[in-house]
Design a protein around this motif. Structure first.
Motif, PDB file in Angstrom:
ATOM      1  N   SER A  33       8.915  -8.565  10.737  1.00 35.87           N
ATOM      2  CA  SER A  33       8.983  -8.233  12.157  1.00 35.87           C
ATOM      3  C   SER A  33      10.292  -8.744  12.764  1.00 35.87           C
ATOM      4  CB  SER A  33       7.802  -8.850  12.902  1.00 35.87           C
ATOM      5  OG  SER A  33       7.827 -10.250  12.730  1.00 35.87           O
ATOM      6  N   ASN A  34      10.845  -9.752  12.187  1.00 35.82           N
ATOM      7  CA  ASN A  34      12.097 -10.286  12.724  1.00 35.82           C
ATOM      8  C   ASN A  34      13.224 -10.008  11.735  1.00 35.82           C
ATOM      9  OD1 ASN A  34      14.211 -11.802  13.788  1.00 35.82           O
ATOM     10  ND2 ASN A  34      12.783 -13.274  14.683  1.00 35.82           N
ATOM     11  N   HIS A  64       8.990 -14.624  17.386  1.00 34.17           N
ATOM     12  CA  HIS A  64       7.598 -14.652  17.825  1.00 34.17           C
ATOM     13  C   HIS A  64       6.982 -15.970  17.373  1.00 34.17           C
ATOM     14  CE1 HIS A  64       7.647 -10.489  19.075  1.00 34.17           C
ATOM     15  NE2 HIS A  64       8.156 -10.148  17.894  1.00 34.17           N
TER      16      HIS A  64
END
Lengths: 175, 127
Positions: A33-34, A64
């Motif tokens: 996600s990153n 996050h």
């Protein structure tokens, strides 16, 4: 600065997110996600701090949760060390150690930062703390060697003594 | 499906290089009564890890010298720390002695060479 042959900083690179923080101790996992953190870590791994640090900073902005932030700060500490910016590296290592005082890798990196800044007592304390957490770490031994080269430099001395000899048994007699 | 966690603890080796400009001081003690005369004596390298961890030690290697002055059957007789054994053996095996003349007998004696690895406080350089 004498004796700094290498900079054995530690970097965390993670591929897939699956574990909770409680499950993770010295290991860290980062989800795709990153992508900035992931790419930044890869760049740092490749030795390209010029590219890796900005990517990781971007990754930090979109991180996050605390765990991603921790990874970002940890990698930024290593990245800024690579860039020779020890003061900035120190800030990132401090961030990690404030929330995770058992993170031996950050002690390793912070000891290097202190070493670059010639803050030897603090460097020694971090090496000691890191070795308490991970006594077998070769990286910490490397850092300790660098520290010793700074504060107690030594010269190598080899003596070759040819004064001894012993009889050969008849069966061993050279031809 | 639960994903497997992959973790990499990666070591970074970055800049801050400094040339390996420190030379090892080598001292030799030779017995004038030696049966064989050393021709080329190779000094071992101080093992990097030993220096890093501030380890000192001593190794005695015994060996035979053939008619042509080459080392034969080198073996460690005594060692205070294993880290020094390999460089000591390599140094002995790379060394040579003066060859014997045609009529000279090969001495029935084994030579032994002791290597003492020491670290001393670096001498401060005067400005």
């Amino acid at each position: 600065m004498r004796g700094l042959l290498i900079l054995p900083a530690m970097l965390w690179l993670a591929a897939v997110q699956a574990q909770s923080d409680d499950q993770i101790q010295s290991k860290t996992v980062l989800g795709p996600s990153n992508i900035f953190l992931y790419d930044g870590a890869n760049a740092l791994l490749a030795g390209d701090a010029e590219e890796g640090v900005p990517l990781t900073l971007k990754g930090l902005q979109v991180a996050h949760g605390q765990r991603e932030q921790k990874i970002a700060h940890s990698n930024l500490c290593a990245g800024f060390l690579m860039l020779g910016q020890a003061e900035t590296a120190l800030e990132h290592c401090n961030w990690v150690l404030e929330i995770d005082p058992y993170n031996w890798r950050s002690y390793n990196n912070r000891a290097l930062a202190y070493l670059q800044l010639k803050r030897y007592e603090e460097s020694e304390a971090d090496i000691k703390r890191g070795q308490e957490l991970n006594p077998r770490s070769e990286k910490l031994k490397e850092v300790k060697g660098l520290y010793l080269d700074e504060v107690e430099p030594v010269d190598e001395n080899i003596t070759i003594d040819d004064r001894r000899s012993e009889p050969i048994s008849p069966l061993e007699q050279p031809q | 499906m639960k994903r497997c966690a992959l973790t990499f603890a990666v070591l970074l080796f970055a800049g801050l290089t400094l040339a390996d400009d420190e030379e090892t001081v080598v001292a030799r003690i030779i017995d004038s009564g030696l049966e064989r005369i050393p021709l080329q004596t190779i000094a071992p390298e101080y093992p990097r890890k030993a220096r890093r961890d501030r380890i000192e030690g001593e190794v005695r290697v015994c060996f035979e010298v053939d008619r042509r002055g080459r080392i034969r059957r080198a073996a460690v007789r005594y060692s205070s720390h294993r880290i020094f054994e390999r460089p000591s053996l390599q140094a002995v095996r790379a060394s040579t002695f003066r060859a014997l003349g045609k009529d000279e007998p090969v001495p029935a004696i084994k030579s032994c060479r002791t290597f003492i690895f020491a670290l001393q406080p670096a001498e401060s350089v005067e400005p």
